[in-house]
Design a protein around this motif. Structure first.
Motif, PDB file in Angstrom:
ATOM      1  N   ALA A 205      16.880  41.297 -84.396  1.00 21.58           N
ATOM      2  CA  ALA A 205      15.605  41.541 -83.732  1.00 21.58           C
ATOM      3  C   ALA A 205      15.666  41.114 -82.274  1.00 21.58           C
ATOM      4  CB  ALA A 205      14.502  40.770 -84.456  1.00 21.58           C
ATOM      5  N   HIS A 206      14.884  41.821 -81.464  1.00 23.95           N
ATOM      6  CA  HIS A 206      14.821  41.480 -80.044  1.00 23.95           C
ATOM      7  C   HIS A 206      14.058  40.177 -79.856  1.00 23.95           C
ATOM      8  CE1 HIS A 206      16.399  45.346 -79.703  1.00 23.95           C
ATOM      9  NE2 HIS A 206      15.563  45.915 -78.885  1.00 23.95           N
ATOM     10  N   VAL A 207      14.470  39.407 -78.861  1.00 20.29           N
ATOM     11  CA  VAL A 207      13.758  38.186 -78.482  1.00 20.29           C
ATOM     12  C   VAL A 207      12.806  38.606 -77.364  1.00 20.29           C
ATOM     13  CG1 VAL A 207      13.972  35.847 -77.605  1.00 20.29           C
ATOM     14  CG2 VAL A 207      15.762  36.775 -79.079  1.00 20.29           C
ATOM     15  N   PRO A 208      11.493  38.648 -77.637  1.00 24.07           N
ATOM     16  CA  PRO A 208      10.549  39.182 -76.652  1.00 24.07           C
ATOM     17  C   PRO A 208      10.257  38.214 -75.505  1.00 24.07           C
ATOM     18  CG  PRO A 208       9.372  38.416 -78.573  1.00 24.07           C
ATOM     19  CD  PRO A 208      10.843  38.251 -78.875  1.00 24.07           C
ATOM     20  N   ASN A 209       9.995  38.803 -74.341  1.00 25.20           N
ATOM     21  CA  ASN A 209       9.487  38.066 -73.178  1.00 25.20           C
ATOM     22  C   ASN A 209      10.351  36.903 -72.712  1.00 25.20           C
ATOM     23  OD1 ASN A 209       7.226  39.795 -73.128  1.00 25.20           O
ATOM     24  ND2 ASN A 209       6.302  38.580 -74.738  1.00 25.20           N
ATOM     25  N   VAL A 210      11.634  36.977 -72.935  1.00 22.87           N
ATOM     26  CA  VAL A 210      12.546  35.940 -72.458  1.00 22.87           C
ATOM     27  C   VAL A 210      13.506  36.588 -71.468  1.00 22.87           C
ATOM     28  CG1 VAL A 210      14.396  34.344 -73.090  1.00 22.87           C
ATOM     29  CG2 VAL A 210      12.405  34.592 -74.580  1.00 22.87           C
ATOM     30  N   LEU A 211      13.595  36.001 -70.279  1.00 25.72           N
ATOM     31  CA  LEU A 211      14.559  36.452 -69.291  1.00 25.72           C
ATOM     32  C   LEU A 211      15.682  35.420 -69.250  1.00 25.72           C
ATOM     33  CD1 LEU A 211      15.241  38.478 -66.955  1.00 25.72           C
ATOM     34  CD2 LEU A 211      14.176  36.801 -65.435  1.00 25.72           C
ATOM     35  N   VAL A 212      16.888  35.854 -69.566  1.00 28.06           N
ATOM     36  CA  VAL A 212      18.040  34.957 -69.603  1.00 28.06           C
ATOM     37  C   VAL A 212      18.720  34.988 -68.244  1.00 28.06           C
ATOM     38  CG1 VAL A 212      20.263  34.484 -70.677  1.00 28.06           C
ATOM     39  CG2 VAL A 212      18.380  35.373 -72.060  1.00 28.06           C
TER      40      VAL A 212
ATOM     41  N   LEU B 227      25.544  48.496 -70.662  1.00 27.64           N
ATOM     42  CA  LEU B 227      24.171  48.912 -70.377  1.00 27.64           C
ATOM     43  C   LEU B 227      23.987  50.404 -70.629  1.00 27.64           C
ATOM     44  CD1 LEU B 227      23.465  46.900 -67.103  1.00 27.64           C
ATOM     45  CD2 LEU B 227      22.499  46.477 -69.366  1.00 27.64           C
ATOM     46  N   SER B 228      25.004  51.191 -70.349  1.00 23.73           N
ATOM     47  CA  SER B 228      24.893  52.633 -70.568  1.00 23.73           C
ATOM     48  C   SER B 228      24.859  52.982 -72.057  1.00 23.73           C
ATOM     49  CB  SER B 228      26.041  53.376 -69.875  1.00 23.73           C
ATOM     50  OG  SER B 228      27.269  53.113 -70.518  1.00 23.73           O
ATOM     51  N   ARG B 229      25.408  52.107 -72.890  1.00 24.78           N
ATOM     52  CA  ARG B 229      25.433  52.347 -74.344  1.00 24.78           C
ATOM     53  C   ARG B 229      24.263  51.699 -75.066  1.00 24.78           C
ATOM     54  NH1 ARG B 229      30.574  49.831 -76.320  1.00 24.78           N
ATOM     55  NH2 ARG B 229      30.506  48.771 -74.334  1.00 24.78           N
ATOM     56  N   GLU B 230      23.600  50.754 -74.421  1.00 23.62           N
ATOM     57  CA  GLU B 230      22.530  49.974 -75.061  1.00 23.62           C
ATOM     58  C   GLU B 230      21.206  50.206 -74.339  1.00 23.62           C
ATOM     59  OE1 GLU B 230      22.495  47.639 -77.588  1.00 23.62           O
ATOM     60  OE2 GLU B 230      24.609  47.755 -78.092  1.00 23.62           O
ATOM     61  N   PRO B 231      20.447  51.210 -74.743  1.00 27.96           N
ATOM     62  CA  PRO B 231      19.148  51.416 -74.096  1.00 27.96           C
ATOM     63  C   PRO B 231      18.222  50.233 -74.382  1.00 27.96           C
ATOM     64  CG  PRO B 231      19.370  52.825 -76.016  1.00 27.96           C
ATOM     65  CD  PRO B 231      20.687  52.128 -75.826  1.00 27.96           C
ATOM     66  N   GLY B 232      17.344  49.983 -73.472  1.00 27.31           N
ATOM     67  CA  GLY B 232      16.368  48.920 -73.686  1.00 27.31           C
ATOM     68  C   GLY B 232      16.775  47.575 -73.136  1.00 27.31           C
ATOM     69  N   ILE B 233      17.930  47.496 -72.484  1.00 23.98           N
ATOM     70  CA  ILE B 233      18.329  46.236 -71.858  1.00 23.98           C
ATOM     71  C   ILE B 233      17.872  46.277 -70.399  1.00 23.98           C
ATOM     72  CG2 ILE B 233      20.245  44.778 -71.113  1.00 23.98           C
ATOM     73  CD1 ILE B 233      21.755  45.634 -73.579  1.00 23.98           C
ATOM     74  N   PHE B 234      17.186  45.239 -69.987  1.00 21.84           N
ATOM     75  CA  PHE B 234      16.674  45.133 -68.627  1.00 21.84           C
ATOM     76  C   PHE B 234      17.543  44.157 -67.849  1.00 21.84           C
ATOM     77  CE2 PHE B 234      14.074  42.605 -65.680  1.00 21.84           C
ATOM     78  CZ  PHE B 234      13.660  43.593 -64.817  1.00 21.84           C
ATOM     79  N   LEU B 235      18.007  44.595 -66.704  1.00 20.22           N
ATOM     80  CA  LEU B 235      18.783  43.731 -65.817  1.00 20.22           C
ATOM     81  C   LEU B 235      18.006  43.618 -64.518  1.00 20.22           C
ATOM     82  CD1 LEU B 235      21.338  42.086 -65.343  1.00 20.22           C
ATOM     83  CD2 LEU B 235      22.454  44.179 -64.595  1.00 20.22           C
ATOM     84  N   LYS B 236      17.484  42.428 -64.237  1.00 19.18           N
ATOM     85  CA  LYS B 236      16.606  42.213 -63.093  1.00 19.18           C
ATOM     86  C   LYS B 236      17.256  42.616 -61.780  1.00 19.18           C
ATOM     87  CE  LYS B 236      13.671  38.861 -60.870  1.00 19.18           C
ATOM     88  NZ  LYS B 236      13.023  37.575 -60.957  1.00 19.18           N
ATOM     89  N   ASN B 237      18.489  42.227 -61.565  1.00 16.82           N
ATOM     90  CA  ASN B 237      19.159  42.501 -60.297  1.00 16.82           C
ATOM     91  C   ASN B 237      20.192  43.606 -60.452  1.00 16.82           C
ATOM     92  OD1 ASN B 237      20.767  40.952 -61.918  1.00 16.82           O
ATOM     93  ND2 ASN B 237      21.338  39.476 -60.370  1.00 16.82           N
ATOM     94  N   ARG B 238      19.800  44.669 -61.061  1.00 15.56           N
ATOM     95  CA  ARG B 238      20.717  45.772 -61.389  1.00 15.56           C
ATOM     96  C   ARG B 238      21.276  46.476 -60.163  1.00 15.56           C
ATOM     97  NH1 ARG B 238      19.987  49.303 -66.543  1.00 15.56           N
ATOM     98  NH2 ARG B 238      21.915  50.462 -66.472  1.00 15.56           N
ATOM     99  N   HIS B 239      20.506  46.591 -59.098  1.00 13.54           N
ATOM    100  CA  HIS B 239      20.965  47.348 -57.919  1.00 13.54           C
ATOM    101  C   HIS B 239      21.428  46.442 -56.832  1.00 13.54           C
ATOM    102  CE1 HIS B 239      19.593  50.998 -59.771  1.00 13.54           C
ATOM    103  NE2 HIS B 239      18.479  50.407 -60.048  1.00 13.54           N
TER     104      HIS B 239
END
Length: 77
Positions: free
Chosen positions: A2-9, A65-77
Motif C-alpha cells: 500500500a502507498h504511504v499517503p502524504n509523506v515526502l521522503v 519513474l517511467s515504469r512506475e506511474p504515480g511516483i512524485f519527484l519534487k525536484n524532477r526538472h
C-alpha cells in the motif's frame, strides 16, 4: 504494498552513498513511498567520478519513474 499517503521522503545523497542511490530509491518505492525529494549534498567538493556516478544513478531512477506511474519527484526538472 500500500502507498504511504502524504509523506515526502527526503533522500540525501552524499559522496559516500551515491553508489546505492537507485537501489535505496527502489527499496523505498517497494515499501510504499511515492513522494520524493532527492538532495545531493552541496558546499562540498564532489570528485568528477562521483558526479558521473550520480548522473548514472539518476538515469536509473528516471527509468524507474517511467515504469512506475504515480511516483512524485519534487525536484524532477
Amino acid at each position: 504494498m500500500a502507498h504511504v499517503p502524504n509523506v515526502l521522503v527526503n533522500v540525501i545523497v552524499l559522496e559516500g552513498n551515491v553508489a546505492s542511490l537507485s537501489s535505496r530509491f527502489q527499496r523505498l518505492t517497494e515499501l510504499g513511498f511515492r513522494r520524493f525529494n532527492i538532495l545531493p549534498a552541496y558546499y562540498v567538493v564532489w570528485p568528477g567520478r562521483k558526479i558521473r556516478l550520480l548522473r548514472s544513478e539518476l538515469r536509473k531512477i528516471r527509468t524507474l519513474l517511467s515504469r512506475e506511474p504515480g511516483i512524485f519527484l519534487k525536484n524532477r526538472h
